[in-house]
Design an enzyme around this catalytic site. Sequence first.
Site, PDB file in Angstrom:
ATOM      1  N   GLU A 119     -12.402  79.437  -0.780  1.00 20.95           N
ATOM      2  CA  GLU A 119     -11.376  78.442   0.248  1.00 20.95           C
ATOM      3  C   GLU A 119     -10.498  79.317   0.760  1.00 20.95           C
ATOM      4  OE1 GLU A 119     -10.691  74.653  -1.696  1.00 20.95           O
ATOM      5  OE2 GLU A 119     -12.661  74.261  -1.942  1.00 20.95           O
ATOM      6  N   LYS A 163      -6.921  79.885   1.313  1.00 18.62           N
ATOM      7  CA  LYS A 163      -5.241  79.207   0.560  1.00 18.62           C
ATOM      8  C   LYS A 163      -4.181  79.008   1.917  1.00 18.62           C
ATOM      9  CE  LYS A 163      -2.389  79.000  -3.157  1.00 18.62           C
ATOM     10  NZ  LYS A 163      -1.073  79.095  -2.440  1.00 18.62           N
TER      11      LYS A 163
HETATM   12  S1  IVH Z   1      -6.598  73.470  -5.095  1.00 21.58           S
HETATM   13  C1  IVH Z   1      -6.556  72.139  -9.114  1.00 21.58           C
HETATM   14  N1  IVH Z   1      -7.136  74.626  -2.850  1.00 21.58           N
HETATM   15  O1  IVH Z   1      -1.843  76.056  -3.512  1.00 21.58           O
HETATM   16  C2  IVH Z   1      -6.363  72.780  -7.741  1.00 21.58           C
HETATM   17  N2  IVH Z   1      -5.158  74.371  -3.397  1.00 21.58           N
HETATM   18  O2  IVH Z   1      -0.861  77.143  -5.693  1.00 21.58           O
HETATM   19  C3  IVH Z   1      -5.106  72.558  -6.992  1.00 21.58           C
HETATM   20  N3  IVH Z   1      -3.337  75.088  -1.567  1.00 21.58           N
HETATM   21  O3  IVH Z   1      -0.409  73.036  -4.733  1.00 21.58           O
HETATM   22  C4  IVH Z   1      -5.249  72.883  -5.926  1.00 21.58           C
HETATM   23  N4  IVH Z   1      -5.093  75.555  -0.200  1.00 21.58           N
HETATM   24  O4  IVH Z   1      -0.751  73.047  -2.166  1.00 21.58           O
HETATM   25  C5  IVH Z   1      -6.288  74.287  -3.759  1.00 21.58           C
HETATM   26  N5  IVH Z   1      -7.848  75.534  -0.788  1.00 21.58           N
HETATM   27  C6  IVH Z   1      -6.802  75.073  -1.663  1.00 21.58           C
HETATM   28  C7  IVH Z   1      -5.649  75.209  -1.363  1.00 21.58           C
HETATM   29  C8  IVH Z   1      -4.429  74.891  -2.168  1.00 21.58           C
HETATM   30  C9  IVH Z   1      -3.668  75.593  -0.326  1.00 21.58           C
HETATM   31  C10 IVH Z   1      -2.141  74.980  -2.291  1.00 21.58           C
HETATM   32  C11 IVH Z   1      -1.941  73.576  -2.818  1.00 21.58           C
HETATM   33  C12 IVH Z   1      -1.390  73.995  -4.203  1.00 21.58           C
HETATM   34  C13 IVH Z   1      -1.303  75.291  -4.354  1.00 21.58           C
HETATM   35  C14 IVH Z   1      -1.339  75.730  -5.468  1.00 21.58           C
END
Ligand code: IVH
Length: 671
Positions: free
Chosen positions: A117, A119
Amino acid sequence: MTVAPPKIVSEAEKLRHEIDEHNYRYHVLDDPIISDSEYDVLFQKLKKLEAEYPTLITPDSPTQRVGSKPLKEFKEVKHEIPMLSLENGFSEEEVVAFDERVHQRLHTTDPIEYVCEPKLDGLAISIVYEKGKLAFAATRGDGEVGEDVTENIRTILMIPLHLRGKEFPKVFEVRGEVYISKSGFEKLNREAEKKGEKIFVNPRNAAAGSIRQLDPRITATRPLSLFCYGVGVIEGIKIPDKHSEILALIKQFGFPVNPEIKVSTGIKACLKYYEHMAEKRKKLTYEIDGIVYKVNDIDLQKKLGFVSRAPRWALAHKFPAEEVSTVIEDVEFQVGRTGAITPVARLKPVFVGGATVSNATLHNMDEIQRKDIHIGDTVLVRRAGDVIPEVVAVIKSKRPRSAKKIHLPKVCPVCHSHIETIEGEAVARCTGGLFCRAQRKEAIKHFASRRMMNIEGLGDKLVDQLVDTKLVDHVSDVYKLTLDQLSSLERMAEKSAQNLLDELEKSKKTTLARFLHALGIRDVGEATAKELARHFGDLPDLMSANEEELQSVPDIGPIVAKHIVAFFAEKHNRDIIQQLIKSGIHWEKVARAKQLPLQGKTFVLTGTLKSFSREEAKEKLENLGAKVSGSVSAKTHYVVVGEDAGSKLKKAQELGIKILDEEEFKKFLHH
Ligand code: IVH
């Protein structure tokens, strides 16, 4: 309160449903089927019904997106399931090591299925729906407790106020990232600048600032978007077995899910996806700062568990940071090919955007003032792709007492000619156009070109060669070149060398207008050079003219007059002009414009002339000092009338202006 009749109740319901559908098509699917104005009609219809029968208003009505009052503070919200963060990886090795850890913990050698995904760089948000209706929304906060930003979240049109479909879980918590697109960010800052408001440093800050905003009416004006990437508490339905299926469910309930998301088997495929996205990144309409790899199988996720607030089943593979902070150690001024003076910050070297950077452009003095940059400041530096590194903002809280203001130097750092700054122009310039080493290649190429001194054979490549081999320092040196010197150059046969010398000799006979144009005075193009030549007749008068006198020349305004005065005021330029004339450049003196017979007379040409084109007639008149205008007014002296003349002739007759037919006009020119 008047209770709405059943017919109205169902009409309102139908409208709400319709509006929701159009919102969804527009904001989530990006596939609207009605125009904005048709949407407005529906919206106003519903508003009118609700105003008439307030009992119709439901909290999830599309008219209820903005709360009426600003909040005093945000309430705290405890996340029932903590909002975790992600472990970061910065290199391929770290990604491979992550995959190995996953294999070891799961005691398997089979390739793992991952969901890849993008980010997004925004603000993590949790939105809880109870019985299908938006109940509350919260920021991540410290992961355990966040802030209640329900009212603000409701203003984002791509976030549904109720889930799509007919059957809903008792509780459905969706999680995702609120962000602002690149273009939305630029628009926001453009508007902020116009209103003299604070500029946002980057889209992330703008998104976070917009959500953590106590007045939802302000949030409603911000171009916020959302991509969902996971769930929290779910009650009343079975959670799917795979993360990819969870994403499908999220989508089915009406939320935006990033269309770039892909399931890949094995870590090699993940790395390929990373490379692909790193390439695609600049084309995306929003910023991303890496790729998240997530083990797809939920059972395997459970087996892997967590370590210090981050899941063992996911990794954020970061792109090299595009923005980092560092210190401005000094500011130097560079001179561009056209004399533009650019302040450049010497930075404490930092690794940013995949390279070590020790310089960043500060663009110009206005920019330094606008961003309030001082030497000694800690600043945010940005470098994205091949773009020149630039200072985005100053971290004011870190300004040391010893911070120094930045001043524009008075003279050019390369040639010590004066620096010219013109009000209303952001760029300062070196006035030593003919002399300055930073500008000489451009100055010589310009000088030699066809419409100026017309030195055939002295092309761009040869100019580069002559300057690089130090045979030519300034334009005047081209007339000192010898056959031996030229023949000694690479790829230059004796015959071509002789040809060039012949061309140089030929070019010495020129016109004052061409010579003036060739000097490369800022904003003095062909037409202005002609006007100057016509007005002053010869060079000495022009060189000693002041701004006022220059402004009496047609089409010369205050700025061009300033450029001309600054150019001739520079001794270096005057020396070179003298050398050029000494080497034999000459022209026939032009009669001063004042002595021209039609000086001060304005003509209008109308209808078709038989003996010359409109352009030819115009040129003839101008050569005699007349001005040719497009419209008849009280200031017109003569109107020349050809065949099929129309309204201009009528107007001239009304105003009693002297009218010349073609025969009369020819006689007039003759005399
Ligand atoms: S998953 C347990 N997926 O990145 C997993 N986070 O560094 C939790 N973020 O606080 C997050 N894109 O704000 C996930 N595709 C994505 C994401 C993503 C951006 C951000 C999110 C999170 C931070 C963690």
